[in-house]
Design an enzyme around this catalytic site. Structure first.
Site, PDB file in Angstrom:
ATOM      1  N   SER A 149      48.342 138.954   4.310  1.00 20.19           N
ATOM      2  CA  SER A 149      48.570 138.903   5.753  1.00 20.19           C
ATOM      3  C   SER A 149      48.144 137.536   6.247  1.00 20.19           C
ATOM      4  O   SER A 149      47.343 136.840   5.597  1.00 20.19           O
ATOM      5  CB  SER A 149      47.742 140.001   6.440  1.00 20.19           C
ATOM      6  OG  SER A 149      47.672 139.793   7.832  1.00 20.19           O
ATOM      7  N   TYR A 162      39.293 145.022   8.220  1.00 16.00           N
ATOM      8  CA  TYR A 162      40.573 144.690   7.592  1.00 16.00           C
ATOM      9  C   TYR A 162      40.649 143.203   7.287  1.00 16.00           C
ATOM     10  O   TYR A 162      41.050 142.794   6.186  1.00 16.00           O
ATOM     11  CB  TYR A 162      41.713 145.117   8.508  1.00 16.00           C
ATOM     12  CG  TYR A 162      43.090 144.813   7.979  1.00 16.00           C
ATOM     13  CD1 TYR A 162      43.701 145.662   7.064  1.00 16.00           C
ATOM     14  CD2 TYR A 162      43.791 143.682   8.400  1.00 16.00           C
ATOM     15  CE1 TYR A 162      44.974 145.383   6.578  1.00 16.00           C
ATOM     16  CE2 TYR A 162      45.059 143.401   7.919  1.00 16.00           C
ATOM     17  CZ  TYR A 162      45.647 144.251   7.012  1.00 16.00           C
ATOM     18  OH  TYR A 162      46.903 143.979   6.530  1.00 16.00           O
TER      19      TYR A 162
END
Length: 349
Positions: A149, A162
């Site tokens: 990501s 996260y």
């Protein structure tokens, strides 16, 4: 000439393992591999999503094997990999994608919740990679794709657990890649950094924000990510792929003006990650139990943002085809130089 993954006893179809395959990016990626005729092993905790994903794989032209597994359980992941090898003989591609998360300020995340996110989202990748290498290294071939990501480089508020896990995956993957290069192994590892995506995760993660969780705009469809992952699996000499213009812009800005980006995200990312006027769900989400378990339902690949999601990314195409892009830019530059030279000569005459 035989394909590099073909053995004397198989029919040449690749064997691909996709973790987190029951929904979102994993689900779209499984379909994309199936469309190429691959055998696809689908790993996830849920049952309803796995069954639906297997049906989609078969309808797309692939062959499906479902394995219910919690990626935070190292022994279970090893056993899952062995099930795939027992069924298909080997593993050619392993895609790590499974994750979970908590949308909340750091001080509102309990230690057990933070640990669980880390175990699934980071250690799940570690355990998956270890299981894949156990079967790839003896054959001296195979590819591991780590689904990352933009948050692997750039942390944002409300997703501390996260972001920490994605940063950890980045460092772990770089270390592993160096080791494989050192040993001259033909096993490859690469990473695909993704933007905000229209997946069901924003309805099933644990959320303690006032509003419903949402991705920061612009939002892309999961199929954009799936195309990049499939491409990366076939072109894994490249260490990393960026998907989406927002990912490229974020990573460049973070490298050049990280302090300014801190202040920008402090002002905008709280509201940008939730929908105003709607109440967030404060249940446990899928942190401890799958959202598509025996009493749940299949969530599919798409979330609730179809109306705004982008189905194509020029940046992602350029990233996959940077050789052609570079050649085009070079040709354009040469053409411009030649034209300018001819014009100067014409004026001199």
């Amino acid at each position: 000439m035989r394909a590099p993954w073909r053995t004397a006893v198989d029919d040449g179809r690749r064997v691909v393992v996709v973790t987190g395959a029951s929904g979102g990016v994993g689900r779209a990626t499984a379909r994309a591999f199936a469309a190429r005729g691959d055998r696809v092993a689908l790993l996830a905790r849920g049952r309803e999503g796995l069954a639906a994903a297997a049906d989609e794989v078969q309808r797309a032209g692939g062959e499906a094997l479902t394995v219910s597994v919690d990626m935070a359980d190292a022994k279970a992941v090893e056993d899952a990999a062995q099930q795939v090898v027992d069924a298909y003989g080997h593993i050619d591609v392993w895609v790590n994608d499974a994750f979970t998360g908590v949308f909340a300020p750091f001080t509102e995340i309990t230690p057990d919740e933070f640990r669980r996110v880390t175990e699934v989202t980071y250690l799940g990748f570690v355990f998956g990679t270890r299981a894949a290498l156990r079967h790839m290294l003896p054959r001296d071939r195979g590819t591991i794709v780590q689904v990352g990501s933009a948050l692997a480089y750039r942390g944002v508020p409300l997703q501390a657990a996260y972001c920490g896990a994605k940063h950890a995956i980045q460092g772990f993957n770089e270390s592993l890649r160096c080791e494989l290069l050192h040993s001259r192994s033909r096993v490859r590892t690469t990473m695909v950094q993704l933007p905000g995506l229209n997946t069901p995760q924003f309805d099933w993660v644990l959320n303690r924000m006032p509003g419903r969780a949402r991705p920061v705009a612009p939002v892309y469809q999961p199929e954009v990510a799936a195309r990049a992952i499939v491409h990366a699996a076939g072109h894994a000499r490249r260490r990393e792929y960026w998907v989406g213009g927002s990912t490229a812009a974020t990573l460049v800005a973070n490298a050049v003006i990280p302090g300014l980006l801190d202040r920008y995200l402090a002002r905008t990312a709280f509201d940008g990650q939730q929908e105003g006027g709607t109440r967030g769900s404060h249940g446990p989400g899928n942190l401890w139990e799958p959202a598509d378990g025996p009493h749940g339902h299949d969530h599919g690949a798409h979330g609730r943002f179809d109306d705004e999601a982008i189905g194509h990314s020029p940046q992602e195409w350029a990233s996959r085809n940077r050789g052609r892009v570079g050649a085009g830019l070079l040709a354009a530059g040469v053409g411009a130089a030649v034209t300018a030279g001819l014009r100067r000569k014409a004026r001199a005459v």
